[in-house]
Design an enzyme around this catalytic site. Sequence first.
Site, mmCIF file in Angstrom:
data_model
loop_
_atom_site.group_PDB
_atom_site.id
_atom_site.type_symbol
_atom_site.label_atom_id
_atom_site.label_comp_id
_atom_site.label_asym_id
_atom_site.label_seq_id
_atom_site.Cartn_x
_atom_site.Cartn_y
_atom_site.Cartn_z
ATOM 1 N N ARG A 77 121.137 64.731 122.098
ATOM 2 C CA ARG A 77 121.247 65.917 122.945
ATOM 3 C C ARG A 77 120.594 65.574 124.285
ATOM 4 O O ARG A 77 119.569 64.877 124.326
ATOM 5 C CB ARG A 77 120.547 67.121 122.322
ATOM 6 C CG ARG A 77 121.337 67.759 121.180
ATOM 7 C CD ARG A 77 122.604 68.473 121.685
ATOM 8 N NE ARG A 77 123.353 69.112 120.618
ATOM 9 C CZ ARG A 77 124.392 68.553 119.978
ATOM 10 N NH1 ARG A 77 124.780 67.330 120.271
ATOM 11 N NH2 ARG A 77 125.034 69.232 119.045
ATOM 12 N N GLU A 97 124.162 70.294 130.189
ATOM 13 C CA GLU A 97 125.616 70.136 130.239
ATOM 14 C C GLU A 97 126.288 71.473 129.901
ATOM 15 O O GLU A 97 125.720 72.260 129.148
ATOM 16 C CB GLU A 97 126.076 69.021 129.277
ATOM 17 C CG GLU A 97 125.865 69.339 127.820
ATOM 18 C CD GLU A 97 126.290 68.178 126.890
ATOM 19 O OE1 GLU A 97 125.897 67.027 127.120
ATOM 20 O OE2 GLU A 97 127.001 68.483 125.916
ATOM 21 N N HIS A 115 129.976 63.813 126.390
ATOM 22 C CA HIS A 115 129.593 64.293 125.045
ATOM 23 C C HIS A 115 130.772 64.152 124.072
ATOM 24 O O HIS A 115 131.221 65.135 123.480
ATOM 25 C CB HIS A 115 129.130 65.761 125.124
ATOM 26 C CG HIS A 115 128.436 66.227 123.877
ATOM 27 N ND1 HIS A 115 127.555 67.274 123.866
ATOM 28 C CD2 HIS A 115 128.503 65.796 122.589
ATOM 29 C CE1 HIS A 115 127.119 67.487 122.640
ATOM 30 N NE2 HIS A 115 127.683 66.591 121.842
HETATM 31 N N1 LIG Z 1 127.047 62.944 121.000
HETATM 32 C C1 LIG Z 1 127.686 63.387 119.945
HETATM 33 O O1 LIG Z 1 128.893 63.523 119.946
HETATM 34 C C2 LIG Z 1 126.894 63.714 118.708
HETATM 35 C C3 LIG Z 1 127.506 63.581 117.452
HETATM 36 C C4 LIG Z 1 126.726 63.843 116.307
HETATM 37 C C5 LIG Z 1 125.422 64.266 116.436
HETATM 38 N N2 LIG Z 1 124.887 64.433 117.685
HETATM 39 C C6 LIG Z 1 123.484 64.841 117.848
HETATM 40 O O2 LIG Z 1 122.680 63.862 117.228
HETATM 41 C C7 LIG Z 1 121.710 64.483 116.387
HETATM 42 C C8 LIG Z 1 121.512 63.610 115.178
HETATM 43 O O3 LIG Z 1 122.658 63.698 114.354
HETATM 44 P P1 LIG Z 1 122.500 63.569 112.772
HETATM 45 O O4 LIG Z 1 123.815 63.840 112.193
HETATM 46 O O5 LIG Z 1 121.797 62.310 112.454
HETATM 47 O O6 LIG Z 1 121.512 64.797 112.487
HETATM 48 P P2 LIG Z 1 120.536 64.979 111.255
HETATM 49 O O7 LIG Z 1 120.195 66.401 111.233
HETATM 50 O O8 LIG Z 1 121.128 64.361 110.042
HETATM 51 O O9 LIG Z 1 119.243 64.113 111.653
HETATM 52 C C9 LIG Z 1 118.361 64.468 112.663
HETATM 53 C C10 LIG Z 1 117.082 63.673 112.433
HETATM 54 O O10 LIG Z 1 116.246 63.816 113.596
HETATM 55 C C11 LIG Z 1 114.913 63.770 113.120
HETATM 56 N N3 LIG Z 1 113.976 64.221 114.157
HETATM 57 C C12 LIG Z 1 113.685 65.492 114.541
HETATM 58 N N4 LIG Z 1 112.749 65.471 115.514
HETATM 59 C C13 LIG Z 1 112.433 64.168 115.741
HETATM 60 C C14 LIG Z 1 111.529 63.518 116.604
HETATM 61 N N5 LIG Z 1 110.706 64.199 117.424
HETATM 62 N N6 LIG Z 1 111.477 62.158 116.583
HETATM 63 C C15 LIG Z 1 112.280 61.448 115.754
HETATM 64 N N7 LIG Z 1 113.153 62.017 114.886
HETATM 65 C C16 LIG Z 1 113.223 63.368 114.890
HETATM 66 C C17 LIG Z 1 114.947 64.640 111.874
HETATM 67 O O11 LIG Z 1 113.810 64.409 111.061
HETATM 68 C C18 LIG Z 1 116.254 64.186 111.236
HETATM 69 O O12 LIG Z 1 116.022 63.131 110.319
HETATM 70 C C19 LIG Z 1 122.320 65.867 116.033
HETATM 71 O O13 LIG Z 1 121.337 66.815 115.811
HETATM 72 C C20 LIG Z 1 123.160 66.186 117.229
HETATM 73 O O14 LIG Z 1 122.386 66.936 118.119
HETATM 74 C C21 LIG Z 1 125.588 64.149 118.808
HETATM 75 O O1 LIG Z 2 126.333 67.847 117.070
HETATM 76 C C1 LIG Z 2 127.443 67.296 116.937
HETATM 77 O O2 LIG Z 2 127.968 67.160 115.836
HETATM 78 C C2 LIG Z 2 128.171 66.743 118.120
HETATM 79 O O3 LIG Z 2 127.383 66.792 119.251
HETATM 80 C C3 LIG Z 2 129.488 67.406 118.294
HETATM 81 O O4 LIG Z 2 130.464 66.413 118.378
HETATM 82 C C4 LIG Z 2 129.486 68.256 119.496
HETATM 83 O O5 LIG Z 2 130.750 68.348 120.017
HETATM 84 P P1 LIG Z 2 131.513 69.753 120.103
HETATM 85 O O6 LIG Z 2 131.249 70.469 118.850
HETATM 86 O O7 LIG Z 2 130.963 70.528 121.249
HETATM 87 O O8 LIG Z 2 132.913 69.390 120.299
#
Ligand SMILES: NC(=O)c1ccc[n+]([C@@H]2O[C@H](COP(=O)([O-])OP(=O)(O)OC[C@H]3O[C@@H](n4cnc5c(N)ncnc54)[C@H](O)[C@@H]3O)[C@@H](O)[C@H]2O)c1
Ligand SMILES: O=C(O)[C@H](O)[C@H](O)COP(=O)(O)O
Length: 380
Positions: A207, A236, A253
């Site tokens: 994020r 964003e 994103h």
């Molecule tokens: N850019 C994208 O398209 C995209 C896609 C998927 C996920 N994401 C983002 O990535 C994040 C991670 O995805 P995920 O599926 O692994 O989520 P998840 O919920 O499985 O894992 C998140 C992890 O972050 C850890 N965490 C929380 N605070 C922390 C800190 N201060 N330091 C280190 N670790 C910490 C938690 O303990 C947890 O293990 C999501 O929450 C989402 O915001 C973005």
């Molecule tokens: O948190 C997630 O899973 C990702 O950031 C996700 O892909 C966000 O994209 P959106 O749902 O806005 O399409």
Amino acid sequence: MSGLKIVADANMRGVEAVFSQYGSVELVEGRNLRRGQLEGADVLLVRSVTSVDSSLLQGTGVQFVGTATSGLEHVDQHYLQTQGVRFAHARGSNANAVVEYVLAGIAACDDYLERLLAGGVLGIVGQGHVGRALARCARQLGIQLRCYDPWLDAVEDAAELDEVLGVDVLCLHPELTRQKPWPSYHLLDAARLGQLPADSLLINASRGAVVDNAALLERLAAAPGQRCVMDVWEHEPHLLPGLLEQVDIGTPHIAGHSLDAKLEGTRMLGAALATAFDLVPPESQLAGPPVASLQAPENLQGADLLRWLLQARYEIRADDRALRDAVAGAPGSEVAAAFDALRRDYPQRRELRGSPVYAPAAPAAWASALGYREPASGEG
Ligand SMILES: NC(=O)c1ccc[n+]([C@@H]2O[C@H](COP(=O)([O-])OP(=O)(O)OC[C@H]3O[C@@H](n4cnc5c(N)ncnc54)[C@H](O)[C@@H]3O)[C@@H](O)[C@H]2O)c1
Ligand SMILES: O=C(O)[C@H](O)[C@H](O)COP(=O)(O)O
């Protein structure tokens, strides 16, 4: 119970195929969803761009909310709980898509892939679905790791944050939280950005607000050897003026936006709705169309071959160019709309995982690291 009224973000792949068996499906634009559009709705399906809280739901009859995302900070889960609204998410659905994005980013930036294969260190902040999947893949590729997730009791290759900041390539994958004692909000502030080695690569696909974007802009100006891949941006769809110009790769994103991940997210919500309302499981299997097999050039080996494999299904530079072209010269007020349009109209991207690949010069471990398979005989 069926005949539900289901209101869903139009950017949710396969939503009609999965949910029309449970009732009527009305597609809406998630970014600007208003309470009035939920009149008579039983089910609300969103993506990350819709804030789900009392101001959206109060007075509606919504009984089930599903988000096709991993990040959940746009949903007021406490409010849902107090109202007895059932909630489902799609954590894990897009983990492999993000892993492929990160590896493509590493492969596209200078010689970081070579450095990692030659004993350099990859740091991962966050060991949830994405962080663990990236770590598993890196281990199989023989890359050294330092992982940090203070919320978990057991973390493989665990290290303190200070040590993780000192690596060659640092990947950020925590959820966004302000919760103490380990908030991830502005985890990388000016002081911690200053701890990164001056020739390191920073990748943020979690994020935007995990990194203080104003401090990052200053860091990139002060440390010209610092490389940076950014998929997510603080505030964003608005971008901090000047930041996109300073990063090496910038994308809107979309790290998790493979077709495979989007379909899996929809499938997970369909299964969750069926469980919540005691309905039959979704009939639709929701597979993407078959993908053509890939044949690696025979003259490639080592890092060049791995780079070819990582870029065969996903060209991260094309997403970077599309974002720069869309916002170049656009007045600030139009940047947000351009950013959202790129996400809405994102081209169909398939994952390398599951793809048939002919690459005899690749070590066997790479196929299990990246999840590709040998083509069956006669497979085109
Ligand atoms: N850019 C994208 O398209 C995209 C896609 C998927 C996920 N994401 C983002 O990535 C994040 C991670 O995805 P995920 O599926 O692994 O989520 P998840 O919920 O499985 O894992 C998140 C992890 O972050 C850890 N965490 C929380 N605070 C922390 C800190 N201060 N330091 C280190 N670790 C910490 C938690 O303990 C947890 O293990 C999501 O929450 C989402 O915001 C973005
Ligand atoms: O948190 C997630 O899973 C990702 O950031 C996700 O892909 C966000 O994209 P959106 O749902 O806005 O399409």
